[in-house]
Design a protein around this motif. Sequence first.
Motif, PDB file in Angstrom:
ATOM      1  N   ILE A  96      20.108  57.134  45.715  1.00  0.00           N
ATOM      2  CA  ILE A  96      21.043  58.130  45.224  1.00  0.00           C
ATOM      3  C   ILE A  96      21.984  58.623  46.322  1.00  0.00           C
ATOM      4  CG2 ILE A  96      19.444  60.056  45.618  1.00  0.00           C
ATOM      5  CD1 ILE A  96      20.595  61.363  43.084  1.00  0.00           C
ATOM      6  N   GLY A  97      21.526  58.592  47.586  1.00  0.00           N
ATOM      7  CA  GLY A  97      22.398  59.010  48.679  1.00  0.00           C
ATOM      8  C   GLY A  97      23.614  58.122  48.806  1.00  0.00           C
ATOM      9  N   VAL A  98      23.379  56.787  48.709  1.00  0.00           N
ATOM     10  CA  VAL A  98      24.504  55.853  48.793  1.00  0.00           C
ATOM     11  C   VAL A  98      25.388  55.987  47.562  1.00  0.00           C
ATOM     12  CG1 VAL A  98      25.148  53.414  48.912  1.00  0.00           C
ATOM     13  CG2 VAL A  98      23.191  54.259  50.244  1.00  0.00           C
ATOM     14  N   ARG A  99      24.777  56.126  46.393  1.00  0.00           N
ATOM     15  CA  ARG A  99      25.578  56.271  45.173  1.00  0.00           C
ATOM     16  C   ARG A  99      26.404  57.551  45.194  1.00  0.00           C
ATOM     17  NH1 ARG A  99      22.100  56.804  40.923  1.00  0.00           N
ATOM     18  NH2 ARG A  99      20.176  56.591  42.127  1.00  0.00           N
ATOM     19  N   ALA A 100      25.875  58.602  45.814  1.00  0.00           N
ATOM     20  CA  ALA A 100      26.647  59.838  45.953  1.00  0.00           C
ATOM     21  C   ALA A 100      27.869  59.617  46.840  1.00  0.00           C
ATOM     22  CB  ALA A 100      25.767  60.943  46.519  1.00  0.00           C
ATOM     23  N   ARG A 101      27.668  58.865  47.940  1.00  0.00           N
ATOM     24  CA  ARG A 101      28.819  58.576  48.809  1.00  0.00           C
ATOM     25  C   ARG A 101      29.843  57.686  48.103  1.00  0.00           C
ATOM     26  NH1 ARG A 101      27.889  59.615  54.314  1.00  0.00           N
ATOM     27  NH2 ARG A 101      26.678  61.549  54.387  1.00  0.00           N
ATOM     28  N   LEU A 102      29.364  56.766  47.272  1.00  0.00           N
ATOM     29  CA  LEU A 102      30.290  55.924  46.510  1.00  0.00           C
ATOM     30  C   LEU A 102      31.135  56.773  45.553  1.00  0.00           C
ATOM     31  CD1 LEU A 102      28.025  52.850  45.642  1.00  0.00           C
ATOM     32  CD2 LEU A 102      30.073  52.831  47.082  1.00  0.00           C
ATOM     33  N   ALA A 103      30.473  57.740  44.904  1.00  0.00           N
ATOM     34  CA  ALA A 103      31.217  58.614  43.999  1.00  0.00           C
ATOM     35  C   ALA A 103      32.230  59.442  44.773  1.00  0.00           C
ATOM     36  CB  ALA A 103      30.252  59.515  43.239  1.00  0.00           C
ATOM     37  N   GLU A 126      36.708  59.305  36.057  1.00  0.00           N
ATOM     38  CA  GLU A 126      35.498  58.499  36.205  1.00  0.00           C
ATOM     39  C   GLU A 126      34.608  59.058  37.317  1.00  0.00           C
ATOM     40  OE1 GLU A 126      37.058  54.658  36.940  1.00  0.00           O
ATOM     41  OE2 GLU A 126      37.587  54.253  34.827  1.00  0.00           O
ATOM     42  N   ALA A 127      35.240  59.490  38.412  1.00  0.00           N
ATOM     43  CA  ALA A 127      34.467  60.057  39.522  1.00  0.00           C
ATOM     44  C   ALA A 127      33.783  61.356  39.105  1.00  0.00           C
ATOM     45  CB  ALA A 127      35.376  60.294  40.726  1.00  0.00           C
ATOM     46  N   ILE A 128      34.471  62.188  38.318  1.00  0.00           N
ATOM     47  CA  ILE A 128      33.872  63.445  37.853  1.00  0.00           C
ATOM     48  C   ILE A 128      32.641  63.146  37.001  1.00  0.00           C
ATOM     49  CG2 ILE A 128      34.242  65.436  36.332  1.00  0.00           C
ATOM     50  CD1 ILE A 128      37.148  65.453  37.307  1.00  0.00           C
ATOM     51  N   GLY A 129      32.744  62.136  36.117  1.00  0.00           N
ATOM     52  CA  GLY A 129      31.586  61.756  35.313  1.00  0.00           C
ATOM     53  C   GLY A 129      30.429  61.275  36.159  1.00  0.00           C
ATOM     54  N   GLN A 130      30.704  60.463  37.174  1.00  0.00           N
ATOM     55  CA  GLN A 130      29.650  59.964  38.059  1.00  0.00           C
ATOM     56  C   GLN A 130      28.994  61.110  38.828  1.00  0.00           C
ATOM     57  OE1 GLN A 130      31.557  57.073  40.543  1.00  0.00           O
ATOM     58  NE2 GLN A 130      31.571  55.482  38.972  1.00  0.00           N
ATOM     59  N   LEU A 131      29.803  62.015  39.351  1.00  0.00           N
ATOM     60  CA  LEU A 131      29.248  63.135  40.117  1.00  0.00           C
ATOM     61  C   LEU A 131      28.379  64.031  39.244  1.00  0.00           C
ATOM     62  CD1 LEU A 131      32.416  64.016  42.203  1.00  0.00           C
ATOM     63  CD2 LEU A 131      30.260  63.159  43.134  1.00  0.00           C
ATOM     64  N   GLY A 132      28.804  64.262  37.997  1.00  0.00           N
ATOM     65  CA  GLY A 132      27.991  65.069  37.094  1.00  0.00           C
ATOM     66  C   GLY A 132      26.651  64.431  36.824  1.00  0.00           C
ATOM     67  N   ALA A 133      26.633  63.111  36.578  1.00  0.00           N
ATOM     68  CA  ALA A 133      25.374  62.410  36.338  1.00  0.00           C
ATOM     69  C   ALA A 133      24.483  62.427  37.576  1.00  0.00           C
ATOM     70  CB  ALA A 133      25.666  60.974  35.896  1.00  0.00           C
ATOM     71  N   LEU A 134      25.076  62.250  38.750  1.00  0.00           N
ATOM     72  CA  LEU A 134      24.293  62.263  39.990  1.00  0.00           C
ATOM     73  C   LEU A 134      23.705  63.646  40.265  1.00  0.00           C
ATOM     74  CD1 LEU A 134      26.605  60.047  42.208  1.00  0.00           C
ATOM     75  CD2 LEU A 134      24.258  59.493  41.538  1.00  0.00           C
ATOM     76  N   LEU A 135      24.436  64.695  39.919  1.00  0.00           N
ATOM     77  CA  LEU A 135      23.896  66.048  40.092  1.00  0.00           C
ATOM     78  C   LEU A 135      22.658  66.258  39.224  1.00  0.00           C
ATOM     79  CD1 LEU A 135      26.970  68.441  40.375  1.00  0.00           C
ATOM     80  CD2 LEU A 135      24.982  68.415  41.880  1.00  0.00           C
ATOM     81  N   VAL A 136      22.718  65.786  37.993  1.00  0.00           N
ATOM     82  CA  VAL A 136      21.549  65.895  37.107  1.00  0.00           C
ATOM     83  C   VAL A 136      20.371  65.133  37.706  1.00  0.00           C
ATOM     84  CG1 VAL A 136      20.653  65.308  34.823  1.00  0.00           C
ATOM     85  CG2 VAL A 136      22.954  66.250  35.055  1.00  0.00           C
ATOM     86  N   LEU A 152      27.302  66.633  46.732  1.00  0.00           N
ATOM     87  CA  LEU A 152      27.797  66.289  45.400  1.00  0.00           C
ATOM     88  C   LEU A 152      28.679  67.399  44.824  1.00  0.00           C
ATOM     89  CD1 LEU A 152      24.548  64.714  43.908  1.00  0.00           C
ATOM     90  CD2 LEU A 152      26.706  63.511  44.301  1.00  0.00           C
ATOM     91  N   LEU A 153      28.251  68.652  44.993  1.00  0.00           N
ATOM     92  CA  LEU A 153      29.060  69.774  44.496  1.00  0.00           C
ATOM     93  C   LEU A 153      30.399  69.864  45.230  1.00  0.00           C
ATOM     94  CD1 LEU A 153      26.353  72.560  44.024  1.00  0.00           C
ATOM     95  CD2 LEU A 153      27.801  71.585  42.228  1.00  0.00           C
ATOM     96  N   GLY A 154      30.364  69.638  46.544  1.00  0.00           N
ATOM     97  CA  GLY A 154      31.611  69.670  47.306  1.00  0.00           C
ATOM     98  C   GLY A 154      32.584  68.606  46.841  1.00  0.00           C
ATOM     99  N   ASP A 155      32.067  67.362  46.618  1.00  0.00           N
ATOM    100  CA  ASP A 155      32.942  66.302  46.117  1.00  0.00           C
ATOM    101  C   ASP A 155      33.443  66.626  44.707  1.00  0.00           C
ATOM    102  OD1 ASP A 155      32.747  64.800  48.413  1.00  0.00           O
ATOM    103  OD2 ASP A 155      31.085  63.574  47.701  1.00  0.00           O
ATOM    104  N   LEU A 156      32.596  67.305  43.911  1.00  0.00           N
ATOM    105  CA  LEU A 156      33.026  67.674  42.564  1.00  0.00           C
ATOM    106  C   LEU A 156      34.153  68.707  42.604  1.00  0.00           C
ATOM    107  CD1 LEU A 156      32.629  67.332  39.547  1.00  0.00           C
ATOM    108  CD2 LEU A 156      30.829  69.068  39.634  1.00  0.00           C
ATOM    109  N   VAL A 157      34.105  69.654  43.545  1.00  0.00           N
ATOM    110  CA  VAL A 157      35.207  70.614  43.698  1.00  0.00           C
ATOM    111  C   VAL A 157      36.500  69.870  44.006  1.00  0.00           C
ATOM    112  CG1 VAL A 157      36.113  72.519  45.080  1.00  0.00           C
ATOM    113  CG2 VAL A 157      33.700  72.510  44.425  1.00  0.00           C
ATOM    114  N   ILE A 158      36.436  68.896  44.919  1.00  0.00           N
ATOM    115  CA  ILE A 158      37.626  68.126  45.275  1.00  0.00           C
ATOM    116  C   ILE A 158      38.155  67.377  44.050  1.00  0.00           C
ATOM    117  CG2 ILE A 158      38.552  66.333  46.772  1.00  0.00           C
ATOM    118  CD1 ILE A 158      37.628  68.878  48.215  1.00  0.00           C
TER     119      ILE A 158
END
Length: 611
Positions: A96-103, A126-136, A152-158
Amino acid sequence: MSAAVRLALSLLLAVMSPTALPAAGETGTARSFDTRMQHGRALLQAGDRFGALREFSLASQERPGDRDARRALADVLMELGAPQAAARVLAPEVDIGVRARLAGERVRWGSQVATDPAARFKTTDEAIGQLGALLVEARALPARDIGLERRLLGDLVIALRDRERWADALATADTLAQEGPLPSYVRQAQADALLAMRRPEDAIAGYQEALASDPRNRDARVGLFYAQVEAEEFGAAFATADTLVAQSPRSRQVGVTARPLPNPDWLDAQILRSQSRRYGDMPAGSWQVLHPLASQAPAAPYLRLEHGEVAGERGWPRLAHDEIRIAHSLAPDEVPIATALAEAEFERRHWREAERRARQLAAIDPGNDRLRHLQADLDAYRGAQLVLSLQPRKAEGGGLTAPGSGMSGALRAYTPPLGERWRVFAAAEREVDEPDDERLVRNRYGAGVEGRWPDVTLELVAWSNHGLLAHGGADASVQWQPDDRWTLEIGAQAFSSATPLRAVQAGIRADAASVSATHAWSASSVASLSATTLDFTDGNRRWEGVLDFARTVVARPNVELVLRPALYASRNSLRDAPYFNPERDRSVSLTADLRHRLWRRRPTTATWSAP
């Protein structure tokens, strides 16, 4: 350095470095897997990540199935900002760490690669959807990883900021702030959202915090400038723009080359400096900054755009239209340039073209404030119009024939446009004079037609006069603006409204003809000359001439002082008329107009949409 560049350099090092080959007298097995892994760890500990990448890459080639080698290689790639390469190395065991960086990388990618304006948010959504799923997923881990959740939250703010979902970006930033101070890049994104929500004072604090962490953060300083403008802190905005100019030399040295290269930030800083003066009601200062540059860089679209914007502020709509058309031809997909072009078309009375362009832009960027203002202007143009004017006057002296004090009022009701150029209107005028103990009243009711083209305005009106004297009348006028500096006008009136009420009381009418010429060096410096002749039915011929000049002598943010000297002269051919009628008359006047805006606040507006 981008992830792709870093990865390419790493592969080159791995292939070309002499240490990738066995040393003299060293067997392949002695310098193989274990040695390379140890050497790679030592290089990584010493801070040589590219050297470590080379060793781990070669070790992984020797044992493709070794999990430790793959993990070590992926870790270095992550540190080098290449999560996609790390994911390929770890596949199919991508954590999940790598997938978070990919998002997170997809968020940054979404803000850079949009080529179709109508689909510019596709990657970001698409990135917002990925970040939301990763947060869950992150919140469901057996052991909570606060660092992962905050990233993840910081990237979601961006991402929400880039998507222009301002309220959602602020709410997410508030959630992140509950766990500790916001990272600088998130604080900056929060300030962007605050500015978009018309909370400039709060945005200023956010940008200043981001700059305290990194004084060279150019984006934060640009955001600070716009927040200061929105808060009308123009002195601070000027200082911020001048700081950016000072931090942006004309050329800079890149890499190891000794030859200096042009610095693209320099031109951007000059444009921002021009904007600071233009927003601060000082377009002459903007022109001095920008005009010499526009002739040196004719193919820079945003330079041409600002050149046109300044021209419009200076009262040169044709030049503004031409410059913005050039900018649009250089960058046809840029929404800000297309919006400015629609505004310029509206100002030049190309209403249908402006409407067509505004509709296209509304489908692409419905939340654009500037476009909404233009659409409001277009709605006003398409609708019926009502115009009311009142002119009280105070007069003393002048003898027995003096007109006295009084009031003039005019009301016009225009139909919506007929076609694009024509309107029909109804008009009513009332003039009252009160000389001594008398009350003189004249009412005029009329109907007319007006035609408006980019350079010509035509008006024809038929009048019915009542009150002191019932009689018909008519007005005709044509105004022509051959260029941005000259305005010429001619007019003719049967039973002119300039006929004194004392003359009307005596049954006397006057027909009039007039001609005028106005020359505007700019909106802040205008001279005009007009001549009028009135032919009275009692045989009198009156000639009038007016020469006036208007000059803005003080132009500062929220303060403007305009001086208006004027010279008037008249001559009448008949003496002893029953109305004020001196043989010769001259007057010199000087008017000072001072405008000081004490306070202004725009309404708060915000829009956002679901991904």
